[in-house]
Design a protein around this motif. Structure first.
Motif, short mmCIF file in Angstrom:
data_model
loop_
_atom_site.label_atom_id
_atom_site.label_comp_id
_atom_site.label_asym_id
_atom_site.label_seq_id
_atom_site.Cartn_x
_atom_site.Cartn_y
_atom_site.Cartn_z
N GLN A 1 0.86 -1.18 0.00
CA GLN A 1 0.00 0.00 0.00
C GLN A 1 0.90 1.23 0.00
O GLN A 1 1.75 1.37 0.89
CB GLN A 1 -0.89 0.03 1.24
CG GLN A 1 -1.96 -1.04 1.29
CD GLN A 1 -2.73 -0.98 2.59
OE1 GLN A 1 -2.55 -1.81 3.48
NE2 GLN A 1 -3.59 0.03 2.72
N GLY A 2 0.72 2.09 -0.98
CA GLY A 2 1.56 3.26 -1.07
C GLY A 2 0.81 4.46 -1.58
O GLY A 2 -0.41 4.40 -1.82
N ALA A 3 1.53 5.56 -1.74
CA ALA A 3 0.89 6.80 -2.19
C ALA A 3 1.86 7.61 -3.04
O ALA A 3 3.08 7.48 -2.92
CB ALA A 3 0.44 7.63 -0.99
N VAL A 4 1.29 8.41 -3.91
CA VAL A 4 2.04 9.43 -4.64
C VAL A 4 1.44 10.77 -4.26
O VAL A 4 0.38 10.84 -3.64
CB VAL A 4 1.97 9.20 -6.16
CG1 VAL A 4 2.60 7.88 -6.54
CG2 VAL A 4 0.51 9.26 -6.66
N THR B 1 8.78 6.35 -11.23
CA THR B 1 9.71 5.22 -11.32
C THR B 1 9.98 4.57 -9.98
O THR B 1 9.98 3.34 -9.85
CB THR B 1 11.04 5.68 -11.95
OG1 THR B 1 10.78 6.29 -13.20
CG2 THR B 1 11.97 4.50 -12.14
N ALA B 2 10.21 5.38 -8.95
CA ALA B 2 10.57 4.83 -7.64
C ALA B 2 9.45 3.98 -7.06
O ALA B 2 9.69 2.85 -6.61
CB ALA B 2 10.94 5.97 -6.69
N THR C 1 8.99 0.79 -9.12
CA THR C 1 10.08 -0.17 -8.90
C THR C 1 9.90 -0.89 -7.57
O THR C 1 10.12 -2.11 -7.47
CB THR C 1 11.44 0.56 -8.93
OG1 THR C 1 11.60 1.19 -10.21
CG2 THR C 1 12.58 -0.41 -8.70
N GLU C 2 9.47 -0.14 -6.56
CA GLU C 2 9.23 -0.77 -5.26
C GLU C 2 8.09 -1.77 -5.33
O GLU C 2 8.16 -2.88 -4.78
CB GLU C 2 8.93 0.30 -4.22
CG GLU C 2 8.76 -0.27 -2.81
CD GLU C 2 8.54 0.81 -1.77
OE1 GLU C 2 8.36 0.44 -0.59
OE2 GLU C 2 8.55 2.01 -2.12
N ILE C 3 7.02 -1.41 -6.03
CA ILE C 3 5.89 -2.33 -6.19
C ILE C 3 6.33 -3.59 -6.92
O ILE C 3 5.92 -4.70 -6.56
CB ILE C 3 4.74 -1.63 -6.95
CG1 ILE C 3 4.11 -0.54 -6.07
CG2 ILE C 3 3.68 -2.64 -7.39
CD1 ILE C 3 3.16 0.36 -6.80
N ALA C 4 7.17 -3.43 -7.92
CA ALA C 4 7.62 -4.58 -8.71
C ALA C 4 8.34 -5.62 -7.87
O ALA C 4 8.28 -6.82 -8.17
CB ALA C 4 8.52 -4.10 -9.84
N THR C 5 8.99 -5.19 -6.80
CA THR C 5 9.69 -6.16 -5.95
C THR C 5 8.74 -7.11 -5.25
O THR C 5 9.13 -8.19 -4.80
CB THR C 5 10.55 -5.44 -4.88
OG1 THR C 5 9.69 -4.72 -3.99
CG2 THR C 5 11.54 -4.49 -5.53
N HIS C 6 7.47 -6.71 -5.15
CA HIS C 6 6.46 -7.55 -4.50
C HIS C 6 5.74 -8.44 -5.51
O HIS C 6 5.00 -9.35 -5.10
CB HIS C 6 5.44 -6.68 -3.76
CG HIS C 6 6.05 -5.86 -2.65
ND1 HIS C 6 6.27 -6.35 -1.39
CD2 HIS C 6 6.50 -4.58 -2.64
CE1 HIS C 6 6.81 -5.40 -0.63
NE2 HIS C 6 6.95 -4.31 -1.38
N GLY C 7 5.90 -8.18 -6.79
CA GLY C 7 5.29 -9.00 -7.83
C GLY C 7 3.79 -9.19 -7.71
O GLY C 7 3.30 -10.31 -7.81
N LEU D 1 1.78 7.32 -14.35
CA LEU D 1 1.99 5.99 -13.77
C LEU D 1 1.86 4.91 -14.83
O LEU D 1 2.71 4.01 -14.94
CB LEU D 1 1.00 5.75 -12.63
CG LEU D 1 1.19 4.47 -11.83
CD1 LEU D 1 0.91 4.71 -10.36
CD2 LEU D 1 0.30 3.35 -12.35
N VAL D 2 0.81 4.97 -15.63
CA VAL D 2 0.60 3.95 -16.67
C VAL D 2 1.68 4.03 -17.74
O VAL D 2 2.23 3.01 -18.18
CB VAL D 2 -0.81 4.10 -17.28
CG1 VAL D 2 -0.96 3.21 -18.52
CG2 VAL D 2 -1.87 3.73 -16.25
N ALA D 3 2.00 5.24 -18.17
CA ALA D 3 3.00 5.41 -19.23
C ALA D 3 4.36 4.88 -18.80
O ALA D 3 5.10 4.30 -19.60
CB ALA D 3 3.10 6.88 -19.61
#
Length: 417
Positions: A215-218, A226-227, A230-236, A252-254
């Motif tokens: 769970q995160g926020a921008v 990107t940051a 990238t962090e979300i990607a580590t959780h797959g 975000l989508v782009a």
């Protein structure tokens, strides 16, 4: 010329507005007296500037078409429509509401577009005795009267759009039952709408046996995602749910397409990206993105779209125009139902009487479905909501809206009526 006003405080003895007119104000809040030659004045407060202006443009079109269908006339007189830009912020909502309630000729206000603006506008409109009815603000807190649980409802507030609670349950059901997503990541942007919706989605997703891995926020105004990606990607995660606004949702989508470890993660946004502008901004990166939001069909709606095309020469820019159309008609019917007409043609309308008429709405036949208002202002039907998937026709051919892939009522695409 402005209509004359008869304001009667609830503690005062009811008075006769005018002996010649024979109209008596017995309303608990106040009465608005409209002279024989004066218009019926209603107002809108919508976001008409910035990246999310399409929300306001979309709703304003629905309002204008509803008025045009009545030939601009209510109670035998012209309908005067005025408005304020409420932006999509608390500050904008509060300022727009303050400006409008200062005009005592206004019978009711349609809007705001966004939940954050609505939270700030509700106290202003309620304490001034006005009706405030939104076709777009979906945060569950807005019609929750329990302050201890975060509710912000106050008398006089209504809406004709579904709530985040319903949207969140629907999104979670689709994720678990249709997509078979086991793991979920979410992003919000701190707005009332996004925080509330991702919370509703998470709750039901867990109830249905799923696991929330991130769970995160921008921040509003962020351009480099990107940051966080990238962090979300580590959780797959199987699914990334991001109910955020433009342009942050566009970025975000782009940028997600350049994070290899997200190749197998499904991207799901919400109704605030359900606009052709999202596809224009993201291009091929939008392929396969899932969005959910208003889903209206049927012959009456097709007739409405024809009227829109004739009037504006283009497709509606968002998904809430039908809700705004229904909002306007529901409100105008309520005004008509409580109006007292004097011998000289003057009209007296009680503010509490108008609130009561709105609350009493049941079986209203709108193009979004059959509407009925709860004691705390929820009037929407759950019928007009669906899940859409963006495909090649939207990206390469400019088709809109995207393909309807699921509805909570049927478990699949609705058949065109």
């Amino acid at each position: 010329m402005f209509p004359s006003i008869c304001l009667v405080a609830s503690l005062l003895v009811p008075t006769v507005a005018s002996a010649a007119e024979g109209l008596v104000c017995r309303d608990e809040i106040a009465c608005v007296m409209i002279g024989p030659d004066d218009p019926v004045t209603i107002a809108w407060m919508l976001v008409t500037s910035g990246a999310n202006s399409f929300f306001g443009e979309d709703s304003l079109g629905g309002i204008e078409i509803a008025i045009a269908q009545r030939e601009g006339i209510l109670l035998g007189r012209e309908i005067e429509l005025i408005g304020e830009d409420s932006q999509c912020t608390p500050e904008g909502g509060q300022l727009a509401a303050q400006r409008l309630v200062a005009n005592e000729h206004i019978l009711a206000i349609i809007g705001p577009s966004c939940s954050s603006a609505a939270e700030a506008a509700i106290p202003v409109a309620s304490r001034a005795g006005f009706v405030l009815v939104t076709p777009t603000a979906v945060s569950s807190t807005l019609t929750n009267p329990d302050r201890d649980s975060g509710g912000t409802w106050m008398p006089g507030f209504f809406r004709t759009i579904h709530t985040n609670a319903l949207q969140g349950r629907m999104a979670a059901r689709f994720a678990r039952e249709i997509l078979d997503a086991q793991t979920l990541a979410t992003i919000h942007d701190g707005s009332t709408f996004a925080h509330d919706l991702q919370g509703a989605m998470i709750g039901t997703f867990i109830e249905l046996g799923g696991e929330v891995v991130y769970q995160g926020a921008v921040n509003v105004g962020d351009t480099d995602m990107t940051a966080v990606l990238t962090e979300i990607a580590t959780h797959g995660p199987d699914l990334l749910f991001f109910p955020i606004f433009q342009p942050e949702g566009d970025f975000l989508v782009a940028q997600a397409q350049y994070i290899p470890d997200l190749d197998n993660t499904i991207l799901m946004g919400s109704d605030n990206l359900l606009t052709p502008g999202f596809v224009v901004a993201t291009g091929e990166a939008a392929l396969g993105v899932i969005l959910f939001g208003p889903n209206v069909a049927g012959e009456t709606y097709r007739e409405f779209l024809s009227l829109w095309q004739e009037r504006y020469g283009a497709e509606p820019p968002g998904g809430f125009h039908a809700h705004a159309f229904d909002t306007t008609n529901l409100l105008l019917d309520a005004i008509e139902s409580v109006a007292q007409v004097g011998e000289d043609g003057s009209v007296l309308i009680g503010r509490q009487a108008l609130r009561d008429a709105m609350t009493a709405t049941s079986g209203f036949d709108g193009i979004t479905g059959s509407l009925a208002c709860s004691p705390t202002g929820d009037c929407a039907t759950a019928e007009a909501i669906g899940v859409f998937r963006i495909g090649e026709p939207e990206v390469f051919e400019g088709r809109w809206p995207p393909e309807l892939v699921w509805t909570p009522a049927t478990g699949g695409p609705e058949e065109e009526a």
